[in-house]
Design an enzyme around this catalytic site. Structure first.
Site, PDB file in Angstrom:
ATOM      1  CG  HIS A 390      -1.852   1.107   1.348  1.00  0.00           C
ATOM      2  ND1 HIS A 390      -3.170   1.002   0.992  1.00  0.00           N
ATOM      3  CD2 HIS A 390      -1.679   2.379   1.765  1.00  0.00           C
ATOM      4  CE1 HIS A 390      -3.769   2.171   1.184  1.00  0.00           C
ATOM      5  NE2 HIS A 390      -2.886   3.029   1.666  1.00  0.00           N
ATOM      6  CD  GLU A 391       1.437   3.622   3.682  1.00  0.00           C
ATOM      7  OE1 GLU A 391       1.626   4.679   3.039  1.00  0.00           O
ATOM      8  OE2 GLU A 391       0.403   3.403   4.340  1.00  0.00           O
ATOM      9  CG  HIS A 394       0.101   6.150  -0.701  1.00  0.00           C
ATOM     10  ND1 HIS A 394      -0.978   6.765  -1.276  1.00  0.00           N
ATOM     11  CD2 HIS A 394      -0.384   5.518   0.398  1.00  0.00           C
ATOM     12  CE1 HIS A 394      -2.063   6.507  -0.557  1.00  0.00           C
ATOM     13  NE2 HIS A 394      -1.736   5.738   0.449  1.00  0.00           N
ATOM     14  CG  HIS A 397       0.297   8.375  -7.474  1.00  0.00           C
ATOM     15  ND1 HIS A 397      -0.974   8.482  -6.984  1.00  0.00           N
ATOM     16  CD2 HIS A 397       0.326   9.145  -8.583  1.00  0.00           C
ATOM     17  CE1 HIS A 397      -1.694   9.270  -7.781  1.00  0.00           C
ATOM     18  NE2 HIS A 397      -0.925   9.691  -8.756  1.00  0.00           N
TER      19      HIS A 397
HETATM   20 ZN   LIG Z   1      -3.171   5.127   1.900  1.00  0.00          ZN
END
Ligand SMILES: [Zn+2]
Length: 600
Positions: A390-391, A394, A397
């Site tokens: 998940h991190e 980010h 991105h």
């Molecule tokens: Zn998040």
């Protein structure tokens, strides 16, 4: 707990993030701090000059972006150092200084929007189309878009001066729930009476002992109900503040006012509600499955949180988890995978829990021109891997956006912020499902994760979004917002969403009182839309061929250069239609079918 932790100094540098990549020494930080302070003064001196023509506007905008870029780096350096050990008084001091500099910067640039709006419309339009202004075209178009809802400088100043009063309901709520309120005591698994806390509530709801989760749930609802009239008064004041602001700025509703700045049409919200309503029978089937799995006579709301997966424990070291992540992101392309591989040893990630380190996990992409920073408190379970995925979603991105866009257009909006992170989580789960194809316990755990993601992120947040919409509409229609009217409406929504699969006990009518997000109105729907977009995109990445991957990769480079809806169209999903939410919910139905086959 903390005496079993390794001290920071005993961990190798290779598992710590490196703020020194931003500033090699404290002196360098001080130099940049002085620079930003001077630039901020120059910026403040630009007030009143924007009417002097093109060059004056361009130089003010350039100064604004350059100062913001340096300030952002000062902030990331400071917050990463502080979050490594929040008890460090040196970095606490730096943090206070950088926060105050941010406030000065905010005050210095306050003139920009109103002054830009005083320029003739045709001038603003010409600037937005001028190649020399290309870093600022999005910003200028946004300023122009806000014109119909921007009042005179005097009026805006007057309304801004009421901010503290308008924010008061949220502050009163926080004081009551975080400080003054006691939740009472409940019996834990060993039969011991323990103090119920917000932190303990989550784990008690997941208890396999039904009496424990039931007691915790009912105690929590009753603790809030005891202050029900106070919660109704504070929430009503919050809604009235939203409605006042919306009317003052000429919006047709508080909801439109909340969505307009992000350029999100109200139809996106309506489509979400409609598609989720259509999928309620599937949600009910999911809830009913728990009845079978846990051999319960009826499923109550407090039975919904116990994990259905029992035996799968991945026990992955950080290195093992990282290798799995690298495999999972392979469909995104070799260059993507290479950057993730290098990030591991390039000072991006702070891996392990150490004394006084910030809890949880986050990614900070604000050190433009350096690299993203990722905080973890790595644990060796499936959760640890999924949080890493998940991190890093980010972070990647931010990495591609920062690399591609000028600073002024690099930061992405909240509406798209959870897309890349959730997409990576889904890719990781789908990869693991293949890898553990013959392992039934693993399949149940992995599919169970996704199903819970849908229930808590799509269904539950959409129900919250519907509550907010209805509460604001009631106020706008002149209907009173009281404890009774709010609780009755909330109970009705729970019956609508869960009534077909669960016994909806009356006590749930108090639950709206304990949702802090309701004081940040019309925010939670973005969790649901972001999740659905991510699921739809992960499916395209895995099954849509090269073109779909290229479209998604393009999206990762866009930062904040377009409106969020347009950016997602580039990625391959059109959130202005119900289609992506519908297809994500179809995927939910197919997962449920797989799951029920597994459960036999
Ligand atoms: Zn998040």
């Amino acid at each position: 707990m903390s005496d079993t932790l390794k001290l920071r100094k005993d961990l190798p540098e290779s598992v710590k993030w490196q703020p020194s990549h931003i500033y090699a020494s404290q002196e360098k930080w001080e130099e940049d701090f002085t620079f930003v302070k001077e630039q901020t003064q120059k910026l403040a001196a630009c007030a009143g000059t924007l009417k002097n023509g093109r060059d004056a506007v361009l130089s003010a905008l350039k100064l604004y972006a350059e100062t913001g870029e340096h300030l952002s780096r000062l902030y990331v350096y400071t917050s990463t150092n502080l979050n490594s050990d929040n008890s460090d008084s040196f970095y606490q001091g730096l943090y206070a200084r950088v926060s105050s500099l941010y406030a000065q910067f905010g005050a210095a640039v306050a003139f920009m929007q109103p002054e830009l709006l005083k320029l003739p419309k045709k001038d603003l339009k010409a600037y937005a189309a001028d190649p020399d202004f290309s870093d600022f075209d999005t910003m200028l178009k946004d300023v122009e878009r806000m014109r119909p809802h921007t009042l005179s400088t005097e009026m805006e100043t007057l309304i801004a001066s009421a901010h503290e009063v308008l924010d008061a309901p949220g502050n009163i709520y926080d004081m009551l729930t975080d400080v003054d309120m006691s939740l009472g005591k409940v019996k834990d698994e060993s039969g011991k009476l323990v103090e119920l806390t917000h932190a303990r509530f989550g784990s008690m709801l997941e208890s396999k002992e039904r009496t424990v989760r039931k007691a915790a749930y009912e105690r929590m609802m009753k603790a809030y109900a005891a202050y029900g009239s106070t919660f109704a008064a504070s929430y009503a004041a919050n809604v009235k503040g939203d409605v006042f602001q919306a009317r003052a700025h000429g919006y047709s509703s508080a909801r439109e006012a909340a969505l307009y700045p992000d350029d999100i049409p109200v139809s996106v919200y309506d489509n979400l509600l409609k598609a989720v309503h259509d999928a309620i029978p599937t949600l009910n089937a999911y809830c009913a499955m728990r009845k079978q799995a846990f051999d319960l006579p009826t499923v109550h709301m407090y039975d919904l949180y116990v994990p259905m997966a029992k035996d799968f424990d991945a026990k992955l070291s950080f290195d093992e988890a990282y290798d799995l992540l690298l495999e999972a992101v392979a469909p995104l392309g070799k260059d993507y995978q290479d950057v993730v591989r290098e990030a591991k040893t390039a000072g991006w990630i702070d891996v392990y829990e150490t004394p006084n380190k910030t809890t949880g996990a986050y990614s900070n992409g604000g050190a433009y021109g350096v690299h993203p920073y990722v905080l973890l408190n790595y644990r060796t379970e499936l959760d640890g891997l999924l949080t890493l995925a998940h991190e890093m979603g980010h972070a990647m991105h931010s990495y591609f956006s920062n690399k591609t866009q000028p600073f002024a257009k690099s930061d992405y909006t909240i509406f798209v912020a959870e897309v890349a992170s959730t997409c990576n989580e889904v890719l990781t789960i789908q990869y693991l499902r293949k890898k553990y194809a013959g392992n039934k316990a693993a399949q149940i755990a992995l599919i169970g994760r996704l199903l819970e993601g849908f229930r808590t992120t799509v269904f539950r947040q959409t129900m919250f979004a519907e509550f907010e919409m209805k509460a604001h509409a009631m106020e706008e229609a002149g209907q009173p917002l009281t404890r009774e009217s709010l609780s009755e409406m909330y109970y009705g929504l729970n019956k609508l969403y869960y009534g077909g699969g669960c016994r909806v006990d009356k006590v749930v009518e108090n639950e709206w009182m304990r949702i802090p997000h309701f004081y940040r109105s019309f925010y939670v729907y973005k969790y649901a839309t972001g999740f659905c977009a991510a699921v739809a995109l992960a499916d395209r990445v895995l099954n849509g061929g090269e073109e779909a991957v290229a479209a998604y990769r393009k999206f990762l480079t866009l930062g904040g250069s377009m409106s969020p809806i347009e950016e997602l169209k580039v990625a391959g999903v059109d959130m202005s239609t119900p289609q992506p939410v519908e297809s994500a919910l179809d995927f939910f139905a197919s997962l449920l079918a797989d799951f029920s086959e597994m459960m036999g």
